[in-house]
Structure formats: C-alpha cells, structure tokens
Write a protein that holds these residues in place. Structure first.
Motif, PDB file in Angstrom:
ATOM      1  N   ASP A  26       0.819  -1.209   0.000  1.00 17.68           N
ATOM      2  CA  ASP A  26       0.000   0.000   0.000  1.00 17.68           C
ATOM      3  C   ASP A  26       0.854   1.260   0.000  1.00 17.68           C
ATOM      4  N   TYR A  35      -5.000   9.284   7.558  1.00 17.27           N
ATOM      5  CA  TYR A  35      -6.246   9.402   6.791  1.00 17.27           C
ATOM      6  C   TYR A  35      -7.020   8.088   6.911  1.00 17.27           C
ATOM      7  N   ALA A  71      -9.485  11.976   5.652  1.00 15.42           N
ATOM      8  CA  ALA A  71     -10.165  10.681   5.580  1.00 15.42           C
ATOM      9  C   ALA A  71     -10.300  10.265   4.119  1.00 15.42           C
ATOM     10  N   LYS A  72     -10.455   8.958   3.944  1.00 14.90           N
ATOM     11  CA  LYS A  72     -10.716   8.433   2.595  1.00 14.90           C
ATOM     12  C   LYS A  72     -11.919   7.498   2.675  1.00 14.90           C
ATOM     13  N   ARG A  83      -6.803  16.557   4.038  1.00 12.07           N
ATOM     14  CA  ARG A  83      -6.666  15.844   2.767  1.00 12.07           C
ATOM     15  C   ARG A  83      -7.712  14.728   2.732  1.00 12.07           C
ATOM     16  N   SER A  84      -8.431  14.623   1.654  1.00 12.04           N
ATOM     17  CA  SER A  84      -9.447  13.564   1.612  1.00 12.04           C
ATOM     18  C   SER A  84      -9.623  13.043   0.200  1.00 12.04           C
ATOM     19  N   ALA A  85     -10.219  11.866   0.129  1.00 12.40           N
ATOM     20  CA  ALA A  85     -10.586  11.300  -1.167  1.00 12.40           C
ATOM     21  C   ALA A  85     -11.918  10.577  -1.010  1.00 12.40           C
ATOM     22  N   SER A 140     -14.327   8.286  -3.250  1.00 12.10           N
ATOM     23  CA  SER A 140     -14.428   7.565  -4.525  1.00 12.10           C
ATOM     24  C   SER A 140     -15.752   6.815  -4.568  1.00 12.10           C
ATOM     25  N   ILE A 197      -7.085  19.994   0.850  1.00 13.61           N
ATOM     26  CA  ILE A 197      -6.802  19.290  -0.416  1.00 13.61           C
ATOM     27  C   ILE A 197      -7.750  18.094  -0.558  1.00 13.61           C
ATOM     28  N   PRO A 198      -8.982  18.343  -0.929  1.00 13.80           N
ATOM     29  CA  PRO A 198      -9.919  17.223  -1.105  1.00 13.80           C
ATOM     30  C   PRO A 198      -9.927  16.730  -2.553  1.00 13.80           C
ATOM     31  N   ALA A 199     -10.347  15.514  -2.735  1.00 15.16           N
ATOM     32  CA  ALA A 199     -10.511  14.987  -4.095  1.00 15.16           C
ATOM     33  C   ALA A 199     -11.753  14.114  -4.133  1.00 15.16           C
ATOM     34  N   MET A 200     -12.445  14.207  -5.267  1.00 17.16           N
ATOM     35  CA  MET A 200     -13.639  13.365  -5.458  1.00 17.16           C
ATOM     36  C   MET A 200     -13.541  12.661  -6.803  1.00 17.16           C
ATOM     37  N   ASP A 201     -13.862  11.395  -6.819  1.00 12.32           N
ATOM     38  CA  ASP A 201     -13.803  10.626  -8.062  1.00 12.32           C
ATOM     39  C   ASP A 201     -15.100   9.828  -8.151  1.00 12.32           C
ATOM     40  N   ILE A 202     -15.974  10.273  -9.058  1.00 15.95           N
ATOM     41  CA  ILE A 202     -17.321   9.710  -9.117  1.00 15.95           C
ATOM     42  C   ILE A 202     -17.493   8.990 -10.443  1.00 15.95           C
ATOM     43  N   HIS A 220     -19.599  18.723  -1.212  1.00 13.65           N
ATOM     44  CA  HIS A 220     -18.371  19.040  -0.484  1.00 13.65           C
ATOM     45  C   HIS A 220     -18.358  20.534  -0.205  1.00 13.65           C
TER      46      HIS A 220
END
Lengths: 473, 373
Positions: free
Chosen positions: A177, A307, A337-338, A365-367, A369, A397-402, A411
C-alpha cells in the motif's frame, strides 16, 4: 480591537507535564538501529513468530526497500530510518493486574489516568509500553459474552484465533500500500486483537493506550478488530510520548472488519510528543448495512500523515468521520479521511475541523471515490479551518472521483479566522479576550467533543485550553 | 488526431494542468498529459479578427515578446504554443481608454487550418477597459487541433474581460491556456465555455498582485460521447483585499470524463483577501467519470476562503415541479440544464455567438435518451 491585537503574545509550548515525564529507559532487550534482514529476523525470533508471519515480515521488508517515500504531503527528510530502533522490549511481560506491572511503567499509566478510567468506564484495557503490551485485561462479564480482547501476539499464537488473524492480518492494508505499511509489516509488534461475536453488543468501550518512552524508537503496533454480524463495539485508542530531541516514529496499523449490520465506533485522541513522526494507517471494511464511525483528535506529533479509510463494501453500509486537528509550533499535521463507495446505497459523512496556531500547519486531505456500480450513494464532506495567527498555515486538499450518475455528492470547505465581531460581542459582556478566543475555539471543536466519551471530551477541551492559554498578552 | 494527413507532428506535453499541491498519486489527479500526432502547422489562412474594432486600441498581429507570466497549464504548454504559433494578436489599451466595443477573434479549424495555435496578449493600461471574445469552431467531424495561450495584464484600475467559446467538432483536440496578472484594483473577468472537442483542456492562473485586484471566472462545460475535459484554475492571492470568484458548472453525458482542479492560494500578506470557488456537475449517464479537486491553500490568517462542490442527478424536487406543470421528464431535464448554463451564456456580448452556444447545447441535449423507469 486592533490595539488588543497589537499586544498579542504567544506561549512557546503548552504545558505537557503529564505527557512529557520520561521514564529511565530500562529495557532488557532492544534491536540495533536501522532496518535490515538481520533485525527483522531477530524481531521475528524474539516474538516466536509462526513461519507464515516470519515470511510475511521478510516479504514486507523487500517491499519496503522497493517503495519510494510519498511524493506529496509534509517533508519526511528529517526522518532517518537508520537511526530508528524498531523494537524495544519493556522490562516486563504482559500482566493482567496493574499491581503486577513494574512501578515505573505503572506510574506512567496512572499519571495518564488509564487504570482509573478502566475502573470507572471501560470494559477492557490494553496498555502498550514501547514495543510490547504490558497490561491487558477485560471485564469478566464482557469475556462471558464471548468477546475476545487480547494482545496481538497472544492472538497470533492462539489455536482458535490464530487462523482468524492469519486470514485478516494486513489484508486491508497490504504492505504494498505504501512504504510505511511495508515497514509496519516487517517490524510490527504489540497492539490488540478484538473479536466480537455475532449479535453481541459491548455496551461500554474497550481502550488501548500506546506509550512510547524510549528516545529514537519506533512503535509499530497492530490493531485488528473483527465485529461480527449484528454486533457493536466502541473502541478507544490513546497515544502519547515524552519529548526528545531525536526523531521518534509511529507507524501503526489498524484494520477493522465491520460485519453485516454491525456497528463500530473507533475513537482516537492522539497526543504524541512534538518530535514524533506519526505515519499511521487505519482502514475499515464495512459489510452490508454495517456502520463505521471514526472520531479522531490529532493534537501531537511533529509530522502526522493520517487518513482513516473506509471501504463500504456491502449495500447500505455507512461511514461517519468526525475529526479535529490542532497544529501548533513546529507541527505539520496532514490529516483527513478516505472513503470508497464500493456498493449501492452506501453513505458517507465527513466532518472535520482544524486549527493552526504559532506557526503550525494543518492540512486537510481527503478522497471520496464512488465506483461504477455503487448507485444511489450519498456523500457529504464538510471541513472548516481556523487560522489563529499569520505565522501558521492551513491547506485543504480534497478529491472526489465519481464513476456513476446516480449519486448525491456534496463538499464544502471554509477557511478563516475568529471573527472580530464574535470576540467583541463576548468582550462587551465582560469576558476577557483570551477567554473569548478560547470559548470560540472550544465551540468550534464542539461537534467533535460531543462525539467523544465525556472523559475524552474533557481531555480534548483541556488540550485546547492549554494551547490557547497565554495566546493574548 | 491527424485526419489522415501526411504532414503531421508529434505533440508531447508530459505534465500539464498541475495541481499546486499534489495529493495521492493513485488518484491520478495531480496533473495530466497530452500526446499524439497533430496535423500540419502553418500560419493561419484567412481572417480571424473582426472588422469592426474599438477606437484608440492598438492591435498587433505579429509575434510580441510579452513579460513573463505563468499560466494555468504550465511551462510545457506555454513553450509548445509559443514555439508553434500560427496566429494571434497583442491588444494594447492605453491608460484611461475604455474600448467602445469588444474585439472579436473567430478561429475556424478546418482543412485550410487544421492546426491553430494562437497566442494573444492583452495589455490594459491604467484605468482602461477592454473586452475580447474568442470563438473556436470546426466542421462537426473534422479531426483538427487547437492550442491557445492568452496572457492578460490588467494595470491599476484596469478591467479586462475575456470570453472564450469552444464549439469544436468531436474529432478535435483543444486547449486554452490563460495567464493573468492584476495590479491594484485591476480586474480580470473570464468566461469559458468548453463545449466541444474530443479532448478539451483549459488552464488559468491569475496572479492577483495588487491591492483589491480581482478575478471573476465563470465556466460552463459540456461532456458527451467520449469527450475528455481537463481543467486547472489557480487564483494566486498576493495582494491585500484581493478577491477571486471561480465558478464552474457543467453536464456530463454518455461516456464523457471530466477533471476539475480549482485552487485558491492565499499567500502570506494577502490580508482581507476573499476567495470563493464552486463547482456543480450534473450527471446523466452511469458511465461518466467526474473528478474534482477544489483546493484552498492558506498562509494568511486574515482571509476568507470557501469552496463548494456538488455532483449528482438533477434535483428531484425541481424535476417534480416542472413535470407537475406538464413538461415531460426529458423536457424538464433539458430546461434545467439550459437554465444552469444561461447565467453564463447571457454574458456573451455577441448575440450571434450567444445563440450559437445555446443552439449547440440544445442540439447536444436532443441526444439525451428519455429515462425509462
């Protein structure tokens, strides 16, 4: 107000008296500094690992050498693995009574309030000192429910639970990982194993407390919790260390398996010393209708990368993350968090607060998905950051993957400082500026505090007050 | 990408639209790349500059050595566009001049100009105002290439409005790369409509240097078929009381993919700066890929930063309202998408171009299949 701002003074360091008391290092055995096959073999032999675990450690070491440091996040240049001692055995075996624990270690945990909390409000306690668990106990009525709460070494060797450990160990966080997961796989020691049988509701929390006393040492405890179908558990994790001038490293690993319709709340108050690199990995797998709730308070460490990740595998699974991070002088706390929505109708809710002060740096920081077949999912993220001075830093620094259209994802983030109007309002009612600021920050943190057991909420509020004390001159 | 021509060249941009603060590599959102063959490059054939030009504004069509200014897509894209420039203008607006009409630049990517690489500079003097409108079109199934770079310099109290409308056909690869610099109380307002192309990239970086300098950025994007849209916006707040508004909204259909990166970066000293950012994505197909990274980076206490993003289907209550008034589900959807784009399209100053945008979207929306449930 401006005149008051001009007279602002800052305290250098919070009063961490309780956490900073150092015990004399009194270890009967420790490995040398650095990370080699010889050291890993030595740890494995000392712990009398079964062969599968020995091989797992060696494979993880290979992965460690292959992987690079993360190319994002705070700099880890100050961390030199060649100077870290990865295993230090305390001068005692694991005891089931505090009276059997050597005085120096027992006194440390008493100052931290662990035995007192156990008597008052916990169903079981595990206490780790450096690399090994020194105390483990669970209430008889909980044991009678079939709940297993023991140290990881005992679980690995247990004829009944050993196969369960083998089946689950680093399955959620494989060594591949990231580099510190691989490091953990190679040198892990200590930690807790919890098994809650189906439909058992553990009404009062279990707690593990991790204390790292030795300078230049690493702590690599492994926590494995299996909450079976329809069961529920609240697990609390605390951690602290005295401050040294050399780097300490914490690279623990937490793996949580939440069964069908089960519920697990995992609460952490992390108060490592400010020479600590806290590179911890936490992950939960949630089956159909199950719920994972994370409550996370990050106050200590020099650098944190943390996270907690939730994999919502079964339909209707839920996750809730409530977190607060408070970074002061010399701290860079990269937290968040993720979540992976891997099944239909899964729900996530992330709510975080961060406070930066005295040159501290908070990064959220987040993700999120959402996988192609995870239709009907909802996710909501809210993060708020408070800057208490212009020497500090706060990044989001967030991220979204849909990956499908049948979702509802939201968000929002806010960043700013304490409003002058709010301080003025409180001061006009006779409250000092310092108290007004402390009240506002405590109020800001309240959504997290109310998710904690009352003792921990009090501890968190005390930490905030300590951080805020003397911030206005 | 080449449309079967012999004279092609290789485009290789390995790292563009880079996120100012990287995150997990496995998300593959830190940057993007653009590579492949592009059609022959030669100076632009034909007119692209409107015949009616504002008075007292200097417009040059030869290459111009503009001051250094970083852009949203980054150095690689800047160099490639500059090195292969086929056309472009430099607009100089003297101090105090308020241009009496917009400057229209209309580019056609077709057999005559299969690759268009336009480089523009807009230099607005103190207290001046100017509006520049750029449009890019092509035959529906033409496989061409457009790469553009626009640098905007707004001096003290100057106002620059830039409207970029991209309606290229499904075979085209396109990028629009913008850099902006604002002096004290200078304002840059940008409208981008990224509606066509096989692959559409947009980048904008605004350096808000001056006190009370301002960036207003409104974007609409439309993804259908297998279009890939990749956007990177950065508002760099250095000036005190600087202000940025970044708002994007779009619709994704079929197998389209979109990555939106938006960063508000408050530097130390940007006291009383305000940055707001929002993104609203409507999703219409189970095969879309919708990715967003809205960042706030902050090294200053006395600021206000906010971002919001949402993605999903059209709100059921709004649908119900329209359907209870006699609209079919499909009609209601179309109306709501149009309504989402309308606040942005209404600000396009040329009625013909505005209609072209609305008609383009309407035509594309015809492709939405009625939902059978």
């Amino acid at each position: 107000m401006n005149a008051l701002h001009k007279t602002k003074t800052q305290v250098e360091e919070i009063d961490r008296t309780v956490y900073d008391i150092r015990d004399k290092v009194n270890s009967p055995y420790q490995v040398g500094q650095g990370l080699t096959v010889k050291i890993v073999n030595e740890i494995s032999a000392k712990k009398n690992d079964p062969e599968w675990m020995h091989q797992f450690r060696l494979k993880s070491l290979q992965v460690y050498h292959r992987l690079q440091l993360p190319g994002w996040g705070p700099s880890l240049d100050e961390l030199d693995m060649n100077e870290i001692v990865t295993y230090i055995r305390p001068n005692t075996g694991m005891k089931g009574k505090w009276s059997q624990v050597p005085d120096d270690i027992k006194n440390t945990f008493e100052r931290l309030g662990i035995p007192q909390a156990e008597r008052k409000s916990l169903a079981g306690v595990g206490a780790q000192y450096d690399s090994e668990i020194v105390y483990h106990n669970v209430r008889e009525e909980v044991r009678r429910q079939g709940v297993v709460y023991t140290d990881m070494e005992s679980a690995v060797h247990d004829p009944k639970y050993g196969p369960m450990v083998k089946e689950h160990f680093m399955r959620l966080v494989p060594p591949e990982d990231h580099k510190f997961a691989a490091l953990h796989g190679a040198v892990w020691s200590g930690g807790s194993f919890v098994y809650v049988p189906p439909y058992v509701n553990v009404e009062i929390p279990l707690q593990s407390y991790f204390r790292l006393n030795a300078p230049g040492a690493g702590q690599f405890e492994h926590t494995l919790i299996i909450v079976s179908e329809g069961a529920s558990l609240h697990f609390i994790e605390g951690c602290s260390a005295p401050k040294y001038n050399v780097a300490n490293l914490h690279a623990g690993c937490v793996e949580l398996f939440v069964g069908k319709n089960a519920r697990l709340r995992y609460s952490t108050i992390e108060n490592w010393s400010k020479n600590m690199f806290n590179l911890n990995t936490k992950r939960a797998l949630v089956e159909e209708g199950g719920t994972i709730e994370w409550v996370s308070g990050s106050f200590g460490s020099h650098i944190s990368e943390l996270y907690p990740m939730s994999i919502l595998k079964g339909e209707g699974a839920r996750m809730e993350f409530t977190g607060i991070t408070f970074a002061g002088k010399g701290q860079s706390l990269d937290t968040g968090a993720k979540v992976v929505h891997a099944a239909p109708h899964t729900y996530s809710n992330i709510n975080t607060k961060s406070i930066s002060k005295d040159g501290g740096c908070c990064t959220y920081r987040s993700a999120v998905s959402i996988l192609p077949k995870a239709y009907g999912c909802k996710s909501s993220v809210s993060c708020e950051s408070l800057m208490l001075d212009d020497r500090s830093r706060s990044d989001t620094i967030p991220a979204m993957d849909i990956r499908n259209d049948d979702v509802d994802v939201g968000h929002e983030a806010k960043i700013g400082r304490i409003s002058d109007d709010a301080i003025f309002y409180l001061m006009s009612r006779g409250i000092s500026e310092e108290d007004a600021k402390a009240m506002i920050v405590t109020g800001f943190a309240d959504p997290v505090a109310k998710e904690l057991p009352v003792e921990y909420a009090v501890e968190m509020n005390n930490l905030i007050k300590l951080e805020m004390e003397g911030s206005i001159g | 990408m080449t449309g079967g021509r012999d004279d092609t060249m290789n485009l290789e941009l390995a790292q563009i639209n880079t996120l100012p603060a990287p995150t997990w590599f496995r998300l593959a959102m830190n940057d993007t790349k653009l590579s492949g063959g592009i059609p022959e490059i030669h100076p632009y054939q034909g007119d692209y500059l409107s015949t009616e030009l504002p008075r007292n504004v200097e417009i040059l069509t030869e290459p111009f050595s503009a001051p250094e200014l970083s852009t949203g897509m980054g150095g690689e894209a800047e160099k490639f566009t500059q090195d292969h420039r086929t056309c472009g203008v430099t607009v100089r607006v003297p101090d105090g001049v308020k241009a009496d009409k917009p400057i229209f630049l209309s580019f056609r990517v077709d057999e005559e100009n299969p690759s268009v690489l336009d480089v523009h500079n807009v230099i607005a003097g103190e207290g001046s105002e100017v509006t520049v409108v750029m449009s890019y079109t092509s035959p529906a199934d033409f496989s061409g290439f457009h790469g553009g770079m626009t640098r905007l310099y707004a001096a003290k109290n100057a106002v620059i409005r830039l409207i970029q409308v991209q309606l290229l056909g499904d075979g085209c690869v396109h990028y629009d790369n913008v850099g902006a610099q604002c002096g004290e109380n200078g304002t840059v307002t940008v409208i981008q409509a990224e509606l066509g192309g096989k692959s559409a990239l947009a980048g904008l970086k605004a350096d808000l240097q001056g006190r009370k300098s301002q960036l207003n950025l409104d974007t609409i994007y439309f993804g259908d078929r297998s279009r890939s849209i990749d956007i990177n916006y950065v508002a760099h707040h250095a000036g005190s009381a600087s202000h940025s508004e970044i708002h994007a909204s779009g619709a994704l259909l079929d197998e389209s993919r979109k990555t939106f990166r938006g960063t508000i970066d408050f530097l130390k000293g940007a006291k009383r700066a305000v940055g707001h950012e929002s993104e609203y994505s409507l999703l219409f197909s189970p095969k879309v890929v919708n990715r967003s990274a809205p960042l706030i980076l902050c090294a200053e206490e006395d600021v206000e930063g906010q971002h919001a993003a949402s993605a999903g289907k059209i709100d059921a209550n709004r649908m119900f309202y329209l359907m209870s008034r006699g609209l079919s589900e499909l009609e209601a959807r179309k109306l709501l998408i149009e309504a989402q784009f309308r606040p942005v399209t209404d600000r396009i100053p040329d009625p013909a171009l505005r209609d072209a945008v609305l008609n383009y979207v309407k035509e594309r929306l015809e492709a939405i299949e009625p939902v059978s449930e």
